[in-house]
Design a protein around this motif. Structure first.
Motif, PDB file in Angstrom:
ATOM      1  N   TYR A 145       0.852  -1.197   0.000  1.00 38.53           N
ATOM      2  CA  TYR A 145       0.000   0.000   0.000  1.00 38.53           C
ATOM      3  C   TYR A 145       0.890   1.249   0.000  1.00 38.53           C
ATOM      4  CZ  TYR A 145       1.190  -0.780   4.897  1.00 38.53           C
ATOM      5  OH  TYR A 145       1.863  -1.017   6.065  1.00 38.53           O
ATOM      6  N   PRO A 146       0.350   2.401  -0.417  1.00 32.99           N
ATOM      7  CA  PRO A 146       1.147   3.637  -0.396  1.00 32.99           C
ATOM      8  C   PRO A 146       1.604   3.953   1.027  1.00 32.99           C
ATOM      9  CG  PRO A 146      -0.842   3.949  -1.689  1.00 32.99           C
ATOM     10  CD  PRO A 146      -0.983   2.619  -1.002  1.00 32.99           C
ATOM     11  N   SER A 147       2.910   4.105   1.200  1.00 36.29           N
ATOM     12  CA  SER A 147       3.455   4.268   2.549  1.00 36.29           C
ATOM     13  C   SER A 147       4.494   5.381   2.624  1.00 36.29           C
ATOM     14  CB  SER A 147       4.079   2.945   3.006  1.00 36.29           C
ATOM     15  OG  SER A 147       5.102   2.542   2.107  1.00 36.29           O
ATOM     16  N   ARG A 148       4.484   6.258   1.641  1.00 39.05           N
ATOM     17  CA  ARG A 148       5.407   7.394   1.658  1.00 39.05           C
ATOM     18  C   ARG A 148       4.619   8.673   1.398  1.00 39.05           C
ATOM     19  NH1 ARG A 148       8.236  10.628  -2.018  1.00 39.05           N
ATOM     20  NH2 ARG A 148      10.380  11.214  -1.409  1.00 39.05           N
ATOM     21  N   ILE A 149       4.804   9.684   2.233  1.00 39.03           N
ATOM     22  CA  ILE A 149       4.111  10.958   2.080  1.00 39.03           C
ATOM     23  C   ILE A 149       5.129  12.087   2.136  1.00 39.03           C
ATOM     24  CG2 ILE A 149       3.619  11.178   4.555  1.00 39.03           C
ATOM     25  CD1 ILE A 149       0.946  12.471   3.731  1.00 39.03           C
ATOM     26  N   SER A 150       4.913  13.108   1.333  1.00 41.16           N
ATOM     27  CA  SER A 150       5.862  14.219   1.286  1.00 41.16           C
ATOM     28  C   SER A 150       5.110  15.526   1.146  1.00 41.16           C
ATOM     29  CB  SER A 150       6.836  14.045   0.110  1.00 41.16           C
ATOM     30  OG  SER A 150       6.127  14.094  -1.114  1.00 41.16           O
ATOM     31  N   VAL A 151       5.715  16.589   1.615  1.00 41.95           N
ATOM     32  CA  VAL A 151       5.187  17.934   1.425  1.00 41.95           C
ATOM     33  C   VAL A 151       6.367  18.885   1.270  1.00 41.95           C
ATOM     34  CG1 VAL A 151       5.038  18.367   3.910  1.00 41.95           C
ATOM     35  CG2 VAL A 151       3.680  19.745   2.343  1.00 41.95           C
ATOM     36  N   GLY A 152       6.266  19.823   0.335  1.00 41.69           N
ATOM     37  CA  GLY A 152       7.399  20.707   0.107  1.00 41.69           C
ATOM     38  C   GLY A 152       6.971  22.050  -0.441  1.00 41.69           C
ATOM     39  N   LYS A 153       7.805  23.043  -0.201  1.00 42.36           N
ATOM     40  CA  LYS A 153       7.628  24.383  -0.750  1.00 42.36           C
ATOM     41  C   LYS A 153       8.766  24.644  -1.733  1.00 42.36           C
ATOM     42  CE  LYS A 153       6.307  28.745  -1.058  1.00 42.36           C
ATOM     43  NZ  LYS A 153       5.073  29.157  -1.732  1.00 42.36           N
ATOM     44  N   TYR A 154       8.392  25.090  -2.950  1.00 46.68           N
ATOM     45  CA  TYR A 154       9.375  25.250  -4.014  1.00 46.68           C
ATOM     46  C   TYR A 154       9.364  26.702  -4.490  1.00 46.68           C
ATOM     47  CZ  TYR A 154       9.040  20.267  -3.683  1.00 46.68           C
ATOM     48  OH  TYR A 154       9.042  18.995  -3.192  1.00 46.68           O
ATOM     49  N   PHE A 155      10.578  27.270  -4.610  1.00 45.21           N
ATOM     50  CA  PHE A 155      10.726  28.708  -4.800  1.00 45.21           C
ATOM     51  C   PHE A 155      11.172  29.039  -6.226  1.00 45.21           C
ATOM     52  CE2 PHE A 155      11.479  27.584  -0.386  1.00 45.21           C
ATOM     53  CZ  PHE A 155      10.618  28.453   0.279  1.00 45.21           C
ATOM     54  N   GLU A 156      11.051  30.343  -6.572  1.00 46.98           N
ATOM     55  CA  GLU A 156      11.355  30.797  -7.922  1.00 46.98           C
ATOM     56  C   GLU A 156      12.818  30.572  -8.293  1.00 46.98           C
ATOM     57  OE1 GLU A 156      10.848  34.861 -10.637  1.00 46.98           O
ATOM     58  OE2 GLU A 156      10.293  34.846  -8.510  1.00 46.98           O
ATOM     59  N   ASN A 157      13.718  30.591  -7.307  1.00 44.69           N
ATOM     60  CA  ASN A 157      15.139  30.406  -7.605  1.00 44.69           C
ATOM     61  C   ASN A 157      15.508  28.946  -7.863  1.00 44.69           C
ATOM     62  OD1 ASN A 157      14.986  29.298  -5.059  1.00 44.69           O
ATOM     63  ND2 ASN A 157      16.229  30.870  -4.058  1.00 44.69           N
ATOM     64  N   GLY A 158      14.530  28.039  -7.830  1.00 44.78           N
ATOM     65  CA  GLY A 158      14.782  26.635  -8.117  1.00 44.78           C
ATOM     66  C   GLY A 158      14.954  25.762  -6.895  1.00 44.78           C
ATOM     67  N   LEU A 159      15.101  26.373  -5.727  1.00 44.49           N
ATOM     68  CA  LEU A 159      15.286  25.589  -4.508  1.00 44.49           C
ATOM     69  C   LEU A 159      13.941  25.121  -3.969  1.00 44.49           C
ATOM     70  CD1 LEU A 159      18.025  27.688  -2.664  1.00 44.49           C
ATOM     71  CD2 LEU A 159      18.323  25.554  -3.946  1.00 44.49           C
ATOM     72  N   GLY A 160      13.980  23.988  -3.291  1.00 46.48           N
ATOM     73  CA  GLY A 160      12.785  23.454  -2.659  1.00 46.48           C
ATOM     74  C   GLY A 160      13.117  22.873  -1.294  1.00 46.48           C
ATOM     75  N   LEU A 161      12.246  23.086  -0.318  1.00 47.26           N
ATOM     76  CA  LEU A 161      12.379  22.515   1.025  1.00 47.26           C
ATOM     77  C   LEU A 161      11.295  21.474   1.207  1.00 47.26           C
ATOM     78  CD1 LEU A 161      13.030  25.755   3.128  1.00 47.26           C
ATOM     79  CD2 LEU A 161      14.709  24.034   2.414  1.00 47.26           C
ATOM     80  N   GLU A 162      11.696  20.254   1.603  1.00 45.74           N
ATOM     81  CA  GLU A 162      10.748  19.151   1.661  1.00 45.74           C
ATOM     82  C   GLU A 162      10.837  18.417   2.995  1.00 45.74           C
ATOM     83  OE1 GLU A 162      10.797  16.953  -2.369  1.00 45.74           O
ATOM     84  OE2 GLU A 162      12.721  18.000  -2.249  1.00 45.74           O
ATOM     85  N   LEU A 163       9.709  17.856   3.401  1.00 45.61           N
ATOM     86  CA  LEU A 163       9.636  16.969   4.554  1.00 45.61           C
ATOM     87  C   LEU A 163       8.986  15.674   4.083  1.00 45.61           C
ATOM     88  CD1 LEU A 163       9.965  16.521   7.628  1.00 45.61           C
ATOM     89  CD2 LEU A 163       7.642  17.422   7.890  1.00 45.61           C
ATOM     90  N   ILE A 164       9.652  14.531   4.382  1.00 45.31           N
ATOM     91  CA  ILE A 164       9.232  13.249   3.831  1.00 45.31           C
ATOM     92  C   ILE A 164       9.173  12.210   4.948  1.00 45.31           C
ATOM     93  CG2 ILE A 164       9.745  11.448   2.135  1.00 45.31           C
ATOM     94  CD1 ILE A 164      11.600  13.672   0.821  1.00 45.31           C
TER      95      ILE A 164
END
Length: 388
Positions: free
Chosen positions: A68-87
């Motif tokens: 079953y699906p067992s991975r969840i993620s959420v992230g904020k991605y910015f105009e400069n190409g960087l992204g911050l994620e929590l997984i």
């Protein structure tokens, strides 16, 4: 002369129409998303055999997963190409799989929580709009085989988008234990899942900016050829907007007045509900002292609100003949209204109704034996707002 003016007017209209028909149109392809939030849900697989590449494709004996699906993620991605994620991810190491070059004799839980800083590689190779490769690094926490550890992470992956919001995410991560021991080893993690993008902000592509520049240039040329027409349209638009603004202002004022009236009505209703009941003795229409005190409070409310119209209804208990009780409720209604009028209340603000024994407040009808206290509840005059 008139014919010449008409011909010139027709030519002007034809030029305006031709200009509009040749104007480029901005489409979704002319803009890209510069920043957004992305959430994802999917499957992940852990290869923890202890070999770097030897058993990479030996899925049955070295890969671990759940159905079953067992991975969840959420992230904020910015105009400069960087992204911050929590997984966050969970699965089980199954018995019989190879972990750290040894075959597990029993299954065990796996849990990982990671933070990640990623970079959109489209910033280097050029925007595609539907294909987003990325690379990233981060740190995390893993608890596998009851051996918790911190990890240094590296990831390489890509997202492909079916629409502006929905897409797929595929990535592979290497995770190195901060404190390497036989129990806390390095491992590889692969993931695939659905992603949803929201809170997106857009910007134009180079082609989109060129289109905007061309549109502005063509518009300026048409304005130079039809300034009188544009001024007339602008004037009409301003008048329309001013009218709509005034209508909105008046509607807002009326809504505020209506809300104020509703609030005042609710306040008055609560005040009237808080009054003590006007009760009567058995088979009597005489006003008791406590009833007169209640009527006095009601009179002050009516005097304070000149537009208030109330309904006074009088009732009896069920004892006695129905016709007698109807006439008795009429006498109680008259006694209530007469006393209220004696307190300088305008009769136009009062509507009276007598119901006899038709509207009992409890079970005490002709077929039910009740105490005097219960019968007393039904011998009453009540008040209700009809108009404010």
């Amino acid at each position: 002369m008139k014919l010449k003016k008409r011909l010139l007017f027709v030519v002007l209209l034809v030029n305006i129409y031709a200009g509009f028909s040749q104007t480029p149109v901005l489409t979704e392809k002319d803009s890209i998303i510069k920043s957004s939030w992305i959430v994802g849900l999917g499957y992940h697989f852990v290869e923890d055999s202890g070999e770097v590449f030897d058993n990479l494709l030996n899925f049955d004996s070295t890969w671990n997963a759940v159905s079953y699906p067992s991975r969840i993620s959420v992230g904020k991605y910015f105009e400069n190409g960087l992204g911050l994620e929590l997984i966050g991810a969970y699965l089980k190491y199954n018995s019989g799989t190879i972990v750290d070059k040894q075959t597990l004799e029993e299954s065990s839980d796996f849990l990982s929580i990671d933070t990640r800083l990623s970079y959109d590689l489209n910033k280097l190779i050029g925007e595609t709009g539907w294909f987003d490769p990325y690379a990233g690094v981060g740190i995390g926490y893993t608890d596998a085989r009851n051996a918790p550890r911190g990890t240094y992470n590296a990831v390489l992956g890509f997202r492909t988008w079916f629409s502006e919001r929905i897409g797929l995410d595929f990535n592979a991560s290497g995770k190195w234990a901060m404190n390497f021991t036989p129990e806390t080893t390095n491992y590889k993690q692969y993931a695939a899942g659905v992603v949803y993008r929201f809170g997106a902000k857009k910007k134009l592509t180079e082609e989109g900016e060129e289109k905007v520049s061309m549109i502005e240039q063509l518009n300026q040329e048409r304005v130079n050829d039809s300034i009188a027409f544009a001024q007339e349209q602008e004037k009409a638009l301003k008048e329309k907007l001013a009218k709509e603004k005034e209508q909105a202002r008046l509607a807002k004022i009326e809504a505020e007045k209506e809300q104020a009236r509703a609030e005042e009505r609710n306040k008055i209703e609560e005040t009237i509900k808080a009054l003590d009941k006007v009760n009567f003795n058995f088979s009597s229409a005489s006003m008791k002292p406590e009833a007169k005190a209640t009527i006095l409070k009601l009179a002050k409310i009516l005097q304070s609100h000149p537009n208030l119209v109330i309904e006074i209804s009088s009732h009896t208990d069920s004892r006695g003949a129905k016709d007698f009780n109807q006439k008795l409720s009429e006498k109680r209604l008259k006694a209530t209204i007469d006393y209220l009028l004696s307190l300088d209340v305008n009769a136009e603000h009062i509507v009276g109704k007598a119901f006899g024994e038709d509207k009992l407040l409890n079970e005490c009808d002709d077929n039910t034996k009740c105490t005097e206290a219960k019968h007393k509840v039904n011998r009453r005059s009540e008040f209700k707002i009809l108009q404010h």
